[in-house]
Scaffold this motif. Structure first.
Motif, PDB file in Angstrom:
ATOM      1  N   PHE A   1      21.727  -4.944 -16.395  1.00 39.20           N
ATOM      2  CA  PHE A   1      22.989  -5.304 -15.750  1.00 39.20           C
ATOM      3  C   PHE A   1      23.254  -4.297 -14.637  1.00 39.20           C
ATOM      4  CE2 PHE A   1      27.650  -5.552 -15.415  1.00 39.20           C
ATOM      5  CZ  PHE A   1      27.786  -6.908 -15.206  1.00 39.20           C
ATOM      6  N   ASP A   2      22.768  -4.637 -13.453  1.00 44.71           N
ATOM      7  CA  ASP A   2      22.925  -3.765 -12.296  1.00 44.71           C
ATOM      8  C   ASP A   2      23.931  -4.386 -11.327  1.00 44.71           C
ATOM      9  OD1 ASP A   2      21.506  -5.857 -11.137  1.00 44.71           O
ATOM     10  OD2 ASP A   2      19.727  -4.667 -10.685  1.00 44.71           O
TER      11      ASP A   2
ATOM     12  N   ARG B   1      23.203  -8.129 -10.545  1.00 50.19           N
ATOM     13  CA  ARG B   1      23.546  -9.012 -11.657  1.00 50.19           C
ATOM     14  C   ARG B   1      25.062  -9.067 -11.856  1.00 50.19           C
ATOM     15  NH1 ARG B   1      18.734  -8.521 -14.271  1.00 50.19           N
ATOM     16  NH2 ARG B   1      17.936 -10.605 -14.067  1.00 50.19           N
ATOM     17  N   SER B   2      25.726  -7.975 -11.627  1.00 51.06           N
ATOM     18  CA  SER B   2      27.185  -7.939 -11.739  1.00 51.06           C
ATOM     19  C   SER B   2      27.823  -8.909 -10.742  1.00 51.06           C
ATOM     20  CB  SER B   2      27.694  -6.522 -11.498  1.00 51.06           C
ATOM     21  OG  SER B   2      29.097  -6.495 -11.475  1.00 51.06           O
TER      22      SER B   2
ATOM     23  N   TYR C   1      29.855 -12.425 -11.847  1.00 48.98           N
ATOM     24  CA  TYR C   1      31.283 -12.096 -11.814  1.00 48.98           C
ATOM     25  C   TYR C   1      32.141 -13.161 -12.489  1.00 48.98           C
ATOM     26  CZ  TYR C   1      35.942 -10.977 -10.248  1.00 48.98           C
ATOM     27  OH  TYR C   1      37.288 -10.695 -10.231  1.00 48.98           O
TER      28      TYR C   1
ATOM     29  N   ASN D   1      31.495 -13.634 -16.238  1.00 47.16           N
ATOM     30  CA  ASN D   1      32.103 -12.557 -17.020  1.00 47.16           C
ATOM     31  C   ASN D   1      33.620 -12.681 -17.074  1.00 47.16           C
ATOM     32  OD1 ASN D   1      29.751 -11.159 -17.879  1.00 47.16           O
ATOM     33  ND2 ASN D   1      29.460 -10.516 -15.757  1.00 47.16           N
TER      34      ASN D   1
ATOM     35  N   LEU E   1      22.713 -13.599 -20.045  1.00 47.62           N
ATOM     36  CA  LEU E   1      22.466 -12.254 -19.505  1.00 47.62           C
ATOM     37  C   LEU E   1      21.617 -12.335 -18.242  1.00 47.62           C
ATOM     38  CD1 LEU E   1      21.813 -10.112 -22.702  1.00 47.62           C
ATOM     39  CD2 LEU E   1      23.982 -10.752 -21.622  1.00 47.62           C
TER      40      LEU E   1
ATOM     41  N   ASN F   1      27.375  -9.937 -18.798  1.00 53.70           N
ATOM     42  CA  ASN F   1      27.372  -8.617 -19.417  1.00 53.70           C
ATOM     43  C   ASN F   1      27.492  -8.832 -20.924  1.00 53.70           C
ATOM     44  OD1 ASN F   1      28.969  -6.331 -20.701  1.00 53.70           O
ATOM     45  ND2 ASN F   1      28.449  -5.418 -18.729  1.00 53.70           N
ATOM     46  N   ILE F   2      26.668  -8.160 -21.696  1.00 54.02           N
ATOM     47  CA  ILE F   2      26.637  -8.393 -23.148  1.00 54.02           C
ATOM     48  C   ILE F   2      28.013  -8.209 -23.785  1.00 54.02           C
ATOM     49  CG2 ILE F   2      25.864  -6.031 -23.664  1.00 54.02           C
ATOM     50  CD1 ILE F   2      25.052  -9.256 -25.652  1.00 54.02           C
ATOM     51  N   TYR F   3      28.793  -7.267 -23.289  1.00 55.05           N
ATOM     52  CA  TYR F   3      30.097  -7.022 -23.899  1.00 55.05           C
ATOM     53  C   TYR F   3      31.083  -8.139 -23.567  1.00 55.05           C
ATOM     54  CZ  TYR F   3      27.953  -2.635 -24.959  1.00 55.05           C
ATOM     55  OH  TYR F   3      27.081  -1.703 -25.432  1.00 55.05           O
ATOM     56  N   TYR F   4      30.900  -8.795 -22.438  1.00 56.49           N
ATOM     57  CA  TYR F   4      31.748  -9.933 -22.098  1.00 56.49           C
ATOM     58  C   TYR F   4      31.252 -11.194 -22.792  1.00 56.49           C
ATOM     59  CZ  TYR F   4      33.989  -7.154 -18.406  1.00 56.49           C
ATOM     60  OH  TYR F   4      34.700  -6.217 -17.703  1.00 56.49           O
ATOM     61  N   THR F   5      29.925 -11.433 -22.746  1.00 57.80           N
ATOM     62  CA  THR F   5      29.412 -12.647 -23.374  1.00 57.80           C
ATOM     63  C   THR F   5      29.620 -12.631 -24.887  1.00 57.80           C
ATOM     64  OG1 THR F   5      27.175 -11.734 -23.414  1.00 57.80           O
ATOM     65  CG2 THR F   5      27.732 -13.150 -21.547  1.00 57.80           C
TER      66      THR F   5
END
Length: 130
Positions: free
Chosen positions: A15-16, A19-20, A24, A27, A72, A77-81
């Motif tokens: 997640f760079d 990718r962010s 967007y 997420n 992903l 982002n894993i914490y959002y998904t």
């Protein structure tokens, strides 16, 4: 996206910044599910709710399919998904197991014993040598 040295890590989507940017709206959609009113709206009409976020068609399909690894890859982002997984009643540990293709207990046992071996998992080029 331009190819990067770390694209060679097997099974990993770093997640760079690129990718962010790509993920967007995906997420934003996922993190919106932290609020009960949004979970209710998504439960009532998933298609309408997703139109509130400028996700690509491929991202929307990955949400529909609950294609966790593909989310992903598409900038999630894993914490959002994981908010989407939680919406489905899936714990983070169960999500990680699903994403690795392992049974929950096997995943748990692996993590309790130091995680996945680095042998054969550092670079896709290692796979070609075998």
């Amino acid at each position: 996206m331009a190819e990067k040295d770390y694209d060679d890590i097997p099974g990993t989507f770093v997640f760079d910044a690129d990718r962010s940017r790509e993920g967007y709206w995906l997420n934003q959609f996922c993190i919106s599910l932290r609020l009960a009113k949004n979970r209710e709206a998504f439960r009532d009409d998933p298609e309408e709710y997703m139109t509130r976020y400028a996700m690509t068609d491929e991202q929307k399909q990955a949400v529909r399919d609950r294609a966790w690894n593909h989310l992903l890859e598409l900038g999630g982002n894993i914490y959002y998904t994981s908010k989407l997984a939680s919406f489905d009643g899936i714990t983070f540990q169960d999500l990680a197991a699903k994403m690795t293709g392992m049974a929950r207990e096997d995943y748990r046992d692996m993590m309790l014993h130091g995680g996945r071996s680095v042998e054969g998992n550092r670079s896709k080029s290692e796979w070609e040598k075998k």
